[in-house]
Write a protein that holds these residues in place. Structure first.
Motif, PDB file in Angstrom:
ATOM      1  N   PRO A   7       0.826  -1.209   0.000  1.00 23.96           N
ATOM      2  CA  PRO A   7       0.000   0.000   0.000  1.00 23.96           C
ATOM      3  C   PRO A   7       0.858   1.256   0.000  1.00 23.96           C
ATOM      4  CG  PRO A   7       0.042  -0.977   2.179  1.00 23.96           C
ATOM      5  CD  PRO A   7       0.753  -1.936   1.259  1.00 23.96           C
ATOM      6  N   ARG A   8       0.275   2.358  -0.529  1.00 31.70           N
ATOM      7  CA  ARG A   8       1.042   3.609  -0.567  1.00 31.70           C
ATOM      8  C   ARG A   8       1.357   4.098   0.838  1.00 31.70           C
ATOM      9  NH1 ARG A   8      -2.418   6.253  -2.822  1.00 31.70           N
ATOM     10  NH2 ARG A   8      -3.199   7.655  -1.246  1.00 31.70           N
ATOM     11  N   LEU A   9       0.406   3.918   1.746  1.00 28.86           N
ATOM     12  CA  LEU A   9       0.597   4.337   3.136  1.00 28.86           C
ATOM     13  C   LEU A   9       0.111   3.225   4.045  1.00 28.86           C
ATOM     14  CD1 LEU A   9       1.243   6.590   5.259  1.00 28.86           C
ATOM     15  CD2 LEU A   9      -1.184   7.201   5.114  1.00 28.86           C
ATOM     16  N   GLN A  10       0.946   2.872   5.013  1.00 23.92           N
ATOM     17  CA  GLN A  10       0.558   1.892   6.023  1.00 23.92           C
ATOM     18  C   GLN A  10       0.617   2.577   7.378  1.00 23.92           C
ATOM     19  OE1 GLN A  10       2.994  -1.635   6.146  1.00 23.92           O
ATOM     20  NE2 GLN A  10       1.475  -2.812   7.265  1.00 23.92           N
ATOM     21  N   VAL A  11      -0.393   2.332   8.202  1.00 21.82           N
ATOM     22  CA  VAL A  11      -0.470   2.968   9.517  1.00 21.82           C
ATOM     23  C   VAL A  11      -0.503   1.885  10.590  1.00 21.82           C
ATOM     24  CG1 VAL A  11      -1.738   4.557  11.016  1.00 21.82           C
ATOM     25  CG2 VAL A  11      -1.773   4.885   8.522  1.00 21.82           C
ATOM     26  N   PHE A  12       0.445   1.963  11.514  1.00 20.81           N
ATOM     27  CA  PHE A  12       0.444   1.106  12.696  1.00 20.81           C
ATOM     28  C   PHE A  12      -0.093   1.963  13.850  1.00 20.81           C
ATOM     29  CE2 PHE A  12       3.725  -0.627   9.942  1.00 20.81           C
ATOM     30  CZ  PHE A  12       3.497  -2.000  10.014  1.00 20.81           C
ATOM     31  N   GLU A  13      -1.249   1.617  14.346  1.00 22.83           N
ATOM     32  CA  GLU A  13      -1.928   2.468  15.327  1.00 22.83           C
ATOM     33  C   GLU A  13      -1.542   2.094  16.753  1.00 22.83           C
ATOM     34  OE1 GLU A  13      -6.103   2.297  14.628  1.00 22.83           O
ATOM     35  OE2 GLU A  13      -5.985   3.419  12.739  1.00 22.83           O
ATOM     36  N   GLY A  14      -1.288   3.134  17.546  1.00 22.76           N
ATOM     37  CA  GLY A  14      -1.088   2.958  18.978  1.00 22.76           C
ATOM     38  C   GLY A  14       0.115   2.146  19.379  1.00 22.76           C
ATOM     39  N   VAL A  15       1.205   2.198  18.597  1.00 19.58           N
ATOM     40  CA  VAL A  15       2.371   1.376  18.918  1.00 19.58           C
ATOM     41  C   VAL A  15       3.386   2.106  19.796  1.00 19.58           C
ATOM     42  CG1 VAL A  15       2.119   0.009  16.820  1.00 19.58           C
ATOM     43  CG2 VAL A  15       3.608   2.001  16.798  1.00 19.58           C
ATOM     44  N   VAL A  16       3.188   3.407  20.014  1.00 21.67           N
ATOM     45  CA  VAL A  16       4.098   4.178  20.871  1.00 21.67           C
ATOM     46  C   VAL A  16       3.354   4.517  22.163  1.00 21.67           C
ATOM     47  CG1 VAL A  16       5.571   6.204  21.090  1.00 21.67           C
ATOM     48  CG2 VAL A  16       5.211   5.153  18.842  1.00 21.67           C
ATOM     49  N   PRO A  17       3.820   4.024  23.311  1.00 21.09           N
ATOM     50  CA  PRO A  17       3.126   4.287  24.574  1.00 21.09           C
ATOM     51  C   PRO A  17       3.052   5.778  24.903  1.00 21.09           C
ATOM     52  CG  PRO A  17       4.760   2.536  24.831  1.00 21.09           C
ATOM     53  CD  PRO A  17       4.999   3.160  23.487  1.00 21.09           C
ATOM     54  N   ARG A  18       1.960   6.181  25.532  1.00 20.67           N
ATOM     55  CA  ARG A  18       1.785   7.596  25.886  1.00 20.67           C
ATOM     56  C   ARG A  18       2.881   8.085  26.830  1.00 20.67           C
ATOM     57  NH1 ARG A  18      -4.713   8.692  26.731  1.00 20.67           N
ATOM     58  NH2 ARG A  18      -5.373   8.121  24.613  1.00 20.67           N
ATOM     59  N   GLN A  19       3.274   7.235  27.764  1.00 13.86           N
ATOM     60  CA  GLN A  19       4.314   7.629  28.706  1.00 13.86           C
ATOM     61  C   GLN A  19       5.623   7.922  27.987  1.00 13.86           C
ATOM     62  OE1 GLN A  19       4.108   8.385  31.894  1.00 13.86           O
ATOM     63  NE2 GLN A  19       6.306   8.881  31.923  1.00 13.86           N
ATOM     64  N   LEU A  20       5.944   7.108  26.974  1.00 16.02           N
ATOM     65  CA  LEU A  20       7.171   7.341  26.210  1.00 16.02           C
ATOM     66  C   LEU A  20       7.061   8.634  25.406  1.00 16.02           C
ATOM     67  CD1 LEU A  20       9.941   6.510  25.282  1.00 16.02           C
ATOM     68  CD2 LEU A  20       8.895   4.997  23.590  1.00 16.02           C
ATOM     69  N   LEU A  21       5.900   8.905  24.825  1.00 16.39           N
ATOM     70  CA  LEU A  21       5.704  10.178  24.117  1.00 16.39           C
ATOM     71  C   LEU A  21       5.946  11.359  25.049  1.00 16.39           C
ATOM     72  CD1 LEU A  21       2.471   9.447  22.029  1.00 16.39           C
ATOM     73  CD2 LEU A  21       4.751   9.909  21.100  1.00 16.39           C
ATOM     74  N   ALA A  22       5.408  11.267  26.273  1.00 16.84           N
ATOM     75  CA  ALA A  22       5.590  12.348  27.240  1.00 16.84           C
ATOM     76  C   ALA A  22       7.068  12.526  27.589  1.00 16.84           C
ATOM     77  CB  ALA A  22       4.775  12.058  28.503  1.00 16.84           C
ATOM     78  N   GLU A  23       7.792  11.416  27.741  1.00 16.70           N
ATOM     79  CA  GLU A  23       9.217  11.502  28.079  1.00 16.70           C
ATOM     80  C   GLU A  23      10.012  12.139  26.936  1.00 16.70           C
ATOM     81  OE1 GLU A  23      10.481   7.565  29.016  1.00 16.70           O
ATOM     82  OE2 GLU A  23       9.181   7.399  30.780  1.00 16.70           O
ATOM     83  N   MET A  24       9.714  11.762  25.692  1.00 17.96           N
ATOM     84  CA  MET A  24      10.445  12.324  24.562  1.00 17.96           C
ATOM     85  C   MET A  24      10.142  13.806  24.399  1.00 17.96           C
ATOM     86  SD  MET A  24      10.574   9.249  21.695  1.00 17.96           S
ATOM     87  CE  MET A  24       8.811   8.923  21.628  1.00 17.96           C
ATOM     88  N   ASN A  25       8.892  14.198  24.580  1.00 24.06           N
ATOM     89  CA  ASN A  25       8.557  15.621  24.481  1.00 24.06           C
ATOM     90  C   ASN A  25       9.212  16.425  25.599  1.00 24.06           C
ATOM     91  OD1 ASN A  25       6.770  16.214  22.157  1.00 24.06           O
ATOM     92  ND2 ASN A  25       5.469  14.643  23.073  1.00 24.06           N
ATOM     93  N   ALA A  26       9.312  15.843  26.776  1.00 20.36           N
ATOM     94  CA  ALA A  26       9.990  16.535  27.877  1.00 20.36           C
ATOM     95  C   ALA A  26      11.465  16.717  27.558  1.00 20.36           C
ATOM     96  CB  ALA A  26       9.821  15.735  29.170  1.00 20.36           C
ATOM     97  N   THR A  27      12.080  15.735  26.898  1.00 26.22           N
ATOM     98  CA  THR A  27      13.483  15.863  26.500  1.00 26.22           C
ATOM     99  C   THR A  27      13.653  16.983  25.484  1.00 26.22           C
ATOM    100  OG1 THR A  27      13.878  13.507  26.886  1.00 26.22           O
ATOM    101  CG2 THR A  27      15.427  14.657  25.439  1.00 26.22           C
TER     102      THR A  27
END
Length: 210
Positions: A1-21
């Motif tokens: 497919p032209r675009l493939q989406v993997f949904e919800g594979v990055v934990p919210r806590q990890l997103l918060a940690e990366m944004n804080a960095t």
């Protein structure tokens, strides 16, 4: 497919940690174009790979990409991916509506933070018809044409994007933090909308330079 989406594979806590960095190092990290291949991006990649859903998504995307490259007759090396962190806000108009192809076959887009909701929030624009032949001389002509288009004034570039959207030449992909968006940037023309308010943050992993 032209675009493939993997949904919800990055934990919210990890997103918060990366944004804080990112918040902590913003004063020292302010590239003029909002984009830089950094040690921070590579560190984020290693953090992501500690989680099975992301690791499996990456493995599947890479396997499919290598298979497609073999079928196309492209010689690729399993070199280290190029890791890029992009932080785009309303002051970076020069980085919006820039249609381009990547120099790598596989692109993984991992949104870290969405911009504020508005008509333009930095969403991904994907053109519907991939280029089929990538001969060297055609690639040079294409690059020259796109460079000329990227030098157009912001209002002209933006008008072109919305004209193409209105006529079905491309689609707008709303990029949600926690998802991973996979596409072949080497044959798929793509761009990003402008960010009117707030800041859009993304990790971009590029694999397999043919």
């Amino acid at each position: 497919p032209r675009l493939q989406v993997f949904e919800g594979v990055v934990p919210r806590q990890l997103l918060a940690e990366m944004n804080a960095t990112v918040d902590a190092c913003r004063q020292a990290w302010r590239p003029a174009d909002g984009r830089r291949a950094t040690d921070t991006a590579a560190q984020f990649a290693e953090l992501l790979r500690r989680h099975d859903p992301f690791r499996l998504a990456e493995r599947q995307a890479c396997a499919r990409s290598r298979q497609g490259a073999r079928q196309a007759g492209w010689a690729i090396e399993r070199a280290q991916p190029l890791y890029v962190l992009r932080c785009i806000n309303g002051g970076l108009r020069g980085q919006s509506h820039l249609r381009h192809y990547d120099s790598h076959i596989l692109t993984l887009l991992i949104p870290l933070q969405q911009a504020a909701p508005s008509r333009e929030n930095g969403d991904l624009i994907l053109y519907r018809h991939p280029r089929e032949a990538v001969a060297a001389w055609k690639n040079v002509i294409t690059k020259v044409r796109l460079i000329l288009m990227r030098s157009l004034p912001f209002v002209v570039r933006r008008a072109l994007t919305f004209h193409h959207l209105a006529h079905g030449r491309c689609e707008r992909v709303a990029c949600v933090p926690g998802n991973v968006y996979v596409f072949n940037g080497f044959i798929t023309l793509h761009a990003n909308l402008h960010v009117e308010a707030g800041e859009r943050r993304s990790l971009i992993f590029h694999y397999y330079d043919p």
